[in-house]
Design a protein around this motif. Structure first.
Motif, short mmCIF file in Angstrom:
data_model
loop_
_atom_site.label_atom_id
_atom_site.label_comp_id
_atom_site.label_asym_id
_atom_site.label_seq_id
_atom_site.Cartn_x
_atom_site.Cartn_y
_atom_site.Cartn_z
N ARG A 224 22.96 17.20 4.12
CA ARG A 224 23.96 18.25 3.92
C ARG A 224 24.07 18.70 2.47
N GLN A 225 23.16 18.22 1.62
CA GLN A 225 23.21 18.57 0.21
C GLN A 225 22.40 19.85 -0.06
N THR A 226 22.91 20.95 0.46
CA THR A 226 22.21 22.23 0.31
C THR A 226 22.24 22.74 -1.13
N LEU A 227 23.24 22.33 -1.89
CA LEU A 227 23.40 22.81 -3.25
C LEU A 227 22.25 22.34 -4.13
N ARG A 228 21.78 21.15 -3.90
CA ARG A 228 20.69 20.62 -4.73
C ARG A 228 19.46 21.52 -4.63
N ALA A 229 19.09 21.89 -3.43
CA ALA A 229 17.93 22.77 -3.25
C ALA A 229 18.22 24.17 -3.78
N ALA A 230 19.47 24.64 -3.58
CA ALA A 230 19.83 25.97 -4.05
C ALA A 230 19.74 26.07 -5.57
N TRP A 231 19.96 24.98 -6.27
CA TRP A 231 19.87 24.97 -7.73
C TRP A 231 18.46 24.63 -8.23
N GLY A 232 17.53 24.51 -7.30
CA GLY A 232 16.13 24.40 -7.69
C GLY A 232 15.61 23.00 -7.86
N TYR A 233 16.30 22.00 -7.33
CA TYR A 233 15.84 20.63 -7.47
C TYR A 233 15.18 20.15 -6.18
N THR A 234 14.14 19.34 -6.33
CA THR A 234 13.46 18.75 -5.19
C THR A 234 13.88 17.30 -5.04
N SER A 235 13.46 16.70 -3.95
CA SER A 235 13.80 15.29 -3.72
C SER A 235 13.08 14.38 -4.71
N ASP A 236 12.01 14.86 -5.33
CA ASP A 236 11.28 14.05 -6.31
C ASP A 236 11.92 14.07 -7.69
N ASP A 237 12.76 15.06 -7.95
CA ASP A 237 13.39 15.16 -9.27
C ASP A 237 14.43 14.07 -9.47
N LEU A 238 14.52 13.56 -10.69
CA LEU A 238 15.62 12.69 -11.09
C LEU A 238 16.62 13.59 -11.83
N LEU A 271 21.51 18.42 -15.58
CA LEU A 271 22.41 19.41 -14.99
C LEU A 271 23.78 19.29 -15.63
N MET A 272 24.32 20.43 -16.11
CA MET A 272 25.65 20.47 -16.73
C MET A 272 26.52 21.42 -15.91
N VAL A 273 27.57 20.88 -15.30
CA VAL A 273 28.47 21.68 -14.47
C VAL A 273 29.87 21.63 -15.09
N GLY A 274 30.43 22.80 -15.40
CA GLY A 274 31.79 22.80 -15.94
C GLY A 274 31.93 23.72 -17.12
N GLY A 275 32.80 23.35 -18.04
CA GLY A 275 33.09 24.19 -19.19
C GLY A 275 33.65 23.37 -20.33
N GLY A 276 34.31 24.05 -21.25
CA GLY A 276 34.90 23.38 -22.41
C GLY A 276 34.25 23.83 -23.71
N ALA A 277 34.94 23.53 -24.82
CA ALA A 277 34.47 23.97 -26.13
C ALA A 277 33.10 23.42 -26.45
N ALA A 278 32.87 22.14 -26.16
CA ALA A 278 31.57 21.54 -26.46
C ALA A 278 30.48 22.02 -25.51
N MET A 279 30.86 22.45 -24.31
CA MET A 279 29.86 22.96 -23.38
C MET A 279 29.24 24.24 -23.92
N VAL A 280 30.05 25.07 -24.56
CA VAL A 280 29.55 26.30 -25.16
C VAL A 280 28.54 25.98 -26.25
N ALA A 281 28.90 25.04 -27.13
CA ALA A 281 28.00 24.64 -28.21
C ALA A 281 26.73 24.00 -27.66
N CYS A 282 26.88 23.22 -26.61
CA CYS A 282 25.73 22.57 -25.98
C CYS A 282 24.77 23.61 -25.40
N ARG A 283 25.31 24.60 -24.73
CA ARG A 283 24.49 25.66 -24.15
C ARG A 283 23.73 26.42 -25.25
#
Length: 420
Positions: A224-238, A271-283
């Motif tokens: 049921r983890q459709t989001l993983r595939a939708a975001w471009g990850y395969t079962s082989d990815d860590l 994978l980085m999900v979310g927001g915040g001041a440091a997330m902007v700098a990280c991106r």
């Protein structure tokens, strides 16, 4: 409760007065403090307690958002104050939002509180306990402070504001007065309790009640983890994930250094999900480095939280070492709820470093050890057999942080305070 913490009574007794819970954000806002404040409010309302939530009309991550001034959910009443809404993007705007909330909250509480009521003050905005102490003192109500962090120490150590030593000392004395005048002070970790003891706050009035995981978050089956595939990850990815607010208290540099070193690795993805001041700098830093193995996604709807947290194979959680005792990341609860292990990046003797080792629920890395993190992720990718067992251990650990346990402790504490 941890050793040294006063035991609350075992059962919720009658609470005849009203309970006011005040925090700048409240339901239906999806920020972490808003969610647990709403959980407590609804729990008490279901116990036939008259509960009133007090908040601003603002939305945590949307300065343009505007919630209704009044709302009723069953017997829960929510009153929202018409504060300024400059948002969190700039410090001056945030300070104006704080000041307007202080002023309106003081007017509201002094107008509505009466003898026998209990007001629970959280720590957004900082030093809200002072407003609560003044209003409760004037109206003969009882105050409980619910500390998610400790100000002004946290602001000084983060370098958010540069305050003269004299000013910091004055703020601490005013803050400590609001804590000593309270019927109880609830902290979310043992190290925070130790810090308050160092500030000469009475041990008899400090209670450790950790934040909790929401039981709506459950492990999501791979099918049921459709989001993983939708975001471009395969079962082989860590997939190495971070979810939530990335703020000034969170050290992400060690992760980006490891990501840069692993940029050519065929399977390890970040994978980085979310927001915040440091997330902007990280991106921005990821863009400068041209790292194609780091992906960013915005906050996801709360109804997709379980699936979002299930996308990574392992998460990382971080806290700058000098913030131990002043702040405690709560995101491990959601991570553990979906049976995922986590890597704690922070002080080796920090509260969550001890926790991850105690439960064998993941790993601990210091913030200056990017080479160690790179080697750890490479080793995990080569042999992933232990991840599932560690995830199961994390899920077992969660039983000690269940909402049922924490809310029962809250109910018992409130009954004790009401009966004094």
């Amino acid at each position: 409760m941890p050793a040294g913490t006063p035991d609350a009574p075992a059962a919720l007794g009658p609470i005849t007065g009203r309970v006011f819970i005040i925090n700048r954000y409240f339901y239906p806002d999806e920020s972490a403090t808003a969610q647990i404040a709403a959980d407590l409010a609804l729990y008490l309302a279901n116990q036939q307690v008259r509960v009133i939530g007090i908040a601003s009309r603002a939305v945590y991550d949307d300065p343009a958002g505007l919630l209704p001034a009044h709302e009723t959910i069953g017997t829960l009443q929510i009153d929202r104050l018409a504060t300024t809404r400059f948002g969190r993007a700039s410090l001056p705007g945030r300070m104006i939002d704080y000041l307007s909330f202080y002023a309106l909250a003081l007017v509201y509480l002094t107008r509505h509180l009466r003898r026998g009521d209990i007001v629970i003050c959280k720590t957004d905005p900082p030093m809200l306990s002072v407003i609560g102490a003044v209003a409760a003192g004037l109206r003969g109500a009882k105050l409980i402070n619910w500390l998610q962090d400790v100000f002004p120490e946290i602001a000084v150590r983060l370098g958010v504001v540069r305050l003269p030593t004299l000013v910091v000392g004055v703020l601490r004395r005013i803050r400590n007065w609001s804590l000593t005048s309270a019927a109880a002070n609830v902290v979310i970790g043992q190290r925070m309790r130790d810090h308050l003891l160092g500030e000469h706050i009475s041990a008899a009035h400090i209670y450790v009640i950790p934040n909790w995981s929401r039981e709506v978050v459950q492990p999501v089956a791979a099918a049921r983890q459709t989001l993983r595939a939708a975001w471009g990850y395969t079962s082989d990815d860590l997939v190495v994930g971070y979810s939530g607010n990335l703020g000034r208290g969170h050290d992400y540099q060690v992760v980006l250094d490891a990501a840069a070193a692993l940029a050519a690795h065929p399977r390890i993805r970040f994978l980085m999900v979310g927001g915040g001041a440091a997330m902007v700098a990280c991106r921005e830093q990821v863009a400068r480095l041209g790292l194609s193995n780091v992906q960013f996604q915005p906050y996801q709807p709360v109804e997709r939280l379980a699936e979002t947290l299930s996308v990574p194979d392992i998460h990382w959680v971080t806290l700058k070492p000098d913030l131990e005792g002043l702040l405690l990341p709560s995101k491990i609860y959601g991570i553990a709820a979906v049976a995922r292990p986590f890597i704690f990046i922070g002080a080796p003797d920090g509260e969550q470093a001890v926790l991850v080792r105690q439960w064998d629920a993941g790993f601990a890395v210091t913030p200056d050890d990017s080479a160690g993190l790179e080697a750890l992720l490479t080793a995990i990718d080569a042999d992933r057999a232990g991840l599932q067992a560690m995830g199961a251990n994390a899920r077992t650990m969660l039983d000690s942080f269940s909402s049922a346990t924490a809310l029962a402790q809250w109910g018992a504490l409130l009954a004790a305070v009401a009966g004094r």
